[in-house]
Design an enzyme around this catalytic site. Structure first.
Site, PDB file in Angstrom:
ATOM      1  N   THR A 223       2.032  -2.291  -4.157  1.00 64.73           N
ATOM      2  CA  THR A 223       1.145  -2.003  -5.280  1.00 64.73           C
ATOM      3  C   THR A 223      -0.156  -1.422  -4.726  1.00 64.73           C
ATOM      4  O   THR A 223      -0.853  -2.076  -3.956  1.00 64.73           O
ATOM      5  CB  THR A 223       0.851  -3.305  -6.069  1.00 64.73           C
TER       6      THR A 223
ATOM      7  N   ASN B 139       4.089 -14.879  -1.879  1.00 63.40           N
ATOM      8  CA  ASN B 139       4.949 -13.811  -2.392  1.00 63.40           C
ATOM      9  C   ASN B 139       6.140 -13.658  -1.442  1.00 63.40           C
ATOM     10  O   ASN B 139       5.949 -13.400  -0.238  1.00 63.40           O
ATOM     11  CB  ASN B 139       4.123 -12.517  -2.458  1.00 63.40           C
TER      12      ASN B 139
ATOM     13  N   GLU C  34      -6.469 -10.965 -11.508  1.00 58.26           N
ATOM     14  CA  GLU C  34      -6.271 -11.085 -10.060  1.00 58.26           C
ATOM     15  C   GLU C  34      -7.063  -9.952  -9.422  1.00 58.26           C
ATOM     16  O   GLU C  34      -6.767  -8.771  -9.638  1.00 58.26           O
ATOM     17  CB  GLU C  34      -4.783 -10.979  -9.673  1.00 58.26           C
TER      18      GLU C  34
ATOM     19  N   HIS D 285       9.195  -9.856   0.483  1.00 59.97           N
ATOM     20  CA  HIS D 285       9.646  -9.270   1.755  1.00 59.97           C
ATOM     21  C   HIS D 285      10.933  -9.901   2.269  1.00 59.97           C
ATOM     22  O   HIS D 285      11.654  -9.278   3.050  1.00 59.97           O
ATOM     23  CB  HIS D 285       8.559  -9.391   2.817  1.00 59.97           C
TER      24      HIS D 285
ATOM     25  N   ARG E 123      14.012  -2.659  -5.887  1.00 60.14           N
ATOM     26  CA  ARG E 123      14.111  -2.364  -4.449  1.00 60.14           C
ATOM     27  C   ARG E 123      14.162  -3.624  -3.591  1.00 60.14           C
ATOM     28  O   ARG E 123      14.645  -3.593  -2.472  1.00 60.14           O
ATOM     29  CB  ARG E 123      12.963  -1.473  -3.987  1.00 60.14           C
TER      30      ARG E 123
ATOM     31  N   ARG F  65      10.657  -5.274  -9.650  1.00 59.84           N
ATOM     32  CA  ARG F  65      10.363  -3.854  -9.877  1.00 59.84           C
ATOM     33  C   ARG F  65      11.454  -3.200 -10.705  1.00 59.84           C
ATOM     34  O   ARG F  65      12.618  -3.593 -10.624  1.00 59.84           O
ATOM     35  CB  ARG F  65      10.251  -3.123  -8.533  1.00 59.84           C
TER      36      ARG F  65
ATOM     37  N   HIS G  48       7.824  -9.917  -7.385  1.00 59.29           N
ATOM     38  CA  HIS G  48       7.627  -8.704  -8.181  1.00 59.29           C
ATOM     39  C   HIS G  48       8.995  -8.124  -8.512  1.00 59.29           C
ATOM     40  O   HIS G  48       9.704  -7.650  -7.623  1.00 59.29           O
ATOM     41  CB  HIS G  48       6.799  -7.705  -7.356  1.00 59.29           C
TER      42      HIS G  48
ATOM     43  N   GLU H 261       5.342 -11.030 -11.035  1.00 59.28           N
ATOM     44  CA  GLU H 261       4.580  -9.775 -11.034  1.00 59.28           C
ATOM     45  C   GLU H 261       5.441  -8.705 -11.661  1.00 59.28           C
ATOM     46  O   GLU H 261       6.649  -8.628 -11.368  1.00 59.28           O
ATOM     47  CB  GLU H 261       4.338  -9.355  -9.583  1.00 59.28           C
TER      48      GLU H 261
ATOM     49  N   HIS I 268      -3.898  -9.340  -2.062  1.00 53.28           N
ATOM     50  CA  HIS I 268      -3.418  -8.086  -1.502  1.00 53.28           C
ATOM     51  C   HIS I 268      -4.067  -7.834  -0.146  1.00 53.28           C
ATOM     52  O   HIS I 268      -5.275  -7.731  -0.039  1.00 53.28           O
ATOM     53  CB  HIS I 268      -3.638  -6.870  -2.410  1.00 53.28           C
TER      54      HIS I 268
HETATM   55  N1  PXP Z   1      -0.988  -9.464  -5.423  1.00 50.80           N
HETATM   56  C1  PXP Z   1      -0.333  -8.425  -5.957  1.00 50.80           C
HETATM   57  C2  PXP Z   1      -0.616  -8.073  -7.392  1.00 50.80           C
HETATM   58  C3  PXP Z   1       0.584  -7.665  -5.212  1.00 50.80           C
HETATM   59  O1  PXP Z   1       1.211  -6.619  -5.772  1.00 50.80           O
HETATM   60  C4  PXP Z   1       0.852  -8.048  -3.886  1.00 50.80           C
HETATM   61  C5  PXP Z   1       1.873  -7.286  -3.084  1.00 50.80           C
HETATM   62  O2  PXP Z   1       3.134  -7.563  -3.541  1.00 50.80           O
HETATM   63  C6  PXP Z   1       0.170  -9.154  -3.370  1.00 50.80           C
HETATM   64  C7  PXP Z   1      -0.767  -9.836  -4.151  1.00 50.80           C
HETATM   65  C8  PXP Z   1       0.400  -9.646  -1.983  1.00 50.80           C
HETATM   66  O3  PXP Z   1      -0.015  -8.667  -1.075  1.00 50.80           O
HETATM   67  P1  PXP Z   1       0.337  -8.843   0.466  1.00 50.80           P
HETATM   68  O4  PXP Z   1       1.828  -8.760   0.592  1.00 50.80           O
HETATM   69  O5  PXP Z   1      -0.390  -7.716   1.103  1.00 50.80           O
HETATM   70  O6  PXP Z   1      -0.188 -10.194   0.869  1.00 50.80           O
END
Ligand code: PXP
Length: 237
Positions: free
Chosen positions: A101, A7, A151, A10, A49, A45, A43, A70, A191
């Site tokens: 999330t 992901n 997921e 960030h 953001r 949003r 994601h 996402e 997550h």
């Molecule tokens: N899966 C989903 C559905 C999420 O919303 C997120 C956070 O964006 C992640 C996985 C990844 O989480 P993390 O950034 O804590 O690894």
């Protein structure tokens, strides 16, 4: 071996903090793929953001592995997804005030709406994953509404502050994975996973893909993105 999807939200968060065009999540996604990521997750949003419309358009054109979008199940974003045609979408609950999330989807509470969103995606050839807590009833509901994947939310496992708590949350994930597998659902998880707690989840067997963002981006600040992805990938076997 469990696949690792990275992901890159960030990277966009850092860019938006300065309001300029660096760092670019599109370039970061390419580096993740070169380091062995099997997919890229972003994601989009409603409040934009971090990830912007321009990012998803460019990622759709440049991601060579698999683009997982996402998104909340809101009309504007649904229309973007239907046009964009990512390789899959992951529906998540989305609250404006949250930092990330926070919980899984309440599938039971919105079966009608989710069935209709999933039907639209299916008609467009886009497989749908539902992000849910390790809860048997929510998993059964995911099957009823026509999801292809679930997921499993690993946040409570990742946030555990004692061994007892971690083992309890892990047992719930195991039960959820078994239920989903028995129902014929395909299974992803994610997550809060980091360099210490990922191997145990990866070893579970029935999970196809882990979605990891924060821990990899945090490590990338110290060791570089390529190495951070490679180190996480080594834990996914
Ligand atoms: N899966 C989903 C559905 C999420 O919303 C997120 C956070 O964006 C992640 C996985 C990844 O989480 P993390 O950034 O804590 O690894």
């Amino acid at each position: 071996m469990v696949k690792l999807a990275i992901n890159v939200d960030h990277v966009a968060t850092l860019r938006q903090a300065r309001g300029i065009d660096e760092p670019d999540p599109v370039l970061a996604a390419g580096i993740c793929e070169l380091a062995g990521a099997a997919g890229i997750v972003v994601h989009l949003r409603e409040d934009r953001r971090h990830i912007q419309d321009r990012d998803v358009i460019l990622l759709r054109q440049t991601v060579k592995t698999k683009l997982n979008l996402e998104m909340g199940a809101a009309e504007e974003i649904i229309n973007i997804a239907l046009n964009l045609k990512p390789d899959m979408v992951t529906l998540v609950p989305e609250k404006r005030a949250e930092l990330t999330t926070e919980g899984g989807l309440d599938v039971i509470g919105q079966e009608h709406h989710l069935s209709s969103v999933i039907a639209q995606m299916t008609d467009a050839g886009i497989p749908v994953s539902l992000f849910i807590n390790p809860d048997t009833e929510q998993i059964k509901a995911a099957k009823r509404v026509g999801a292809t994947f679930v997921e499993i939310h690993t946040g409570r496992y990742s946030d555990a502050t004692s061994e007892v708590e971690e083992n309890r949350e892990f047992a719930m994930i195991v039960a959820a994975v078994d239920t989903a597998h028995d129902l014929g659902l395909r299974i992803n998880a994610g997550h809060g996973l980091n360099y210490l707690n990922t191997a145990r989840i990866a070893a579970l067997g029935k999970i196809e893909e882990l979605s990891i963002g924060h821990a990899v981006m945090a490590r990338a600040i110290y060791v570089g993105l390529d190495q951070a992805v490679r180190e996480m990938r080594a834990l996914c076997c």
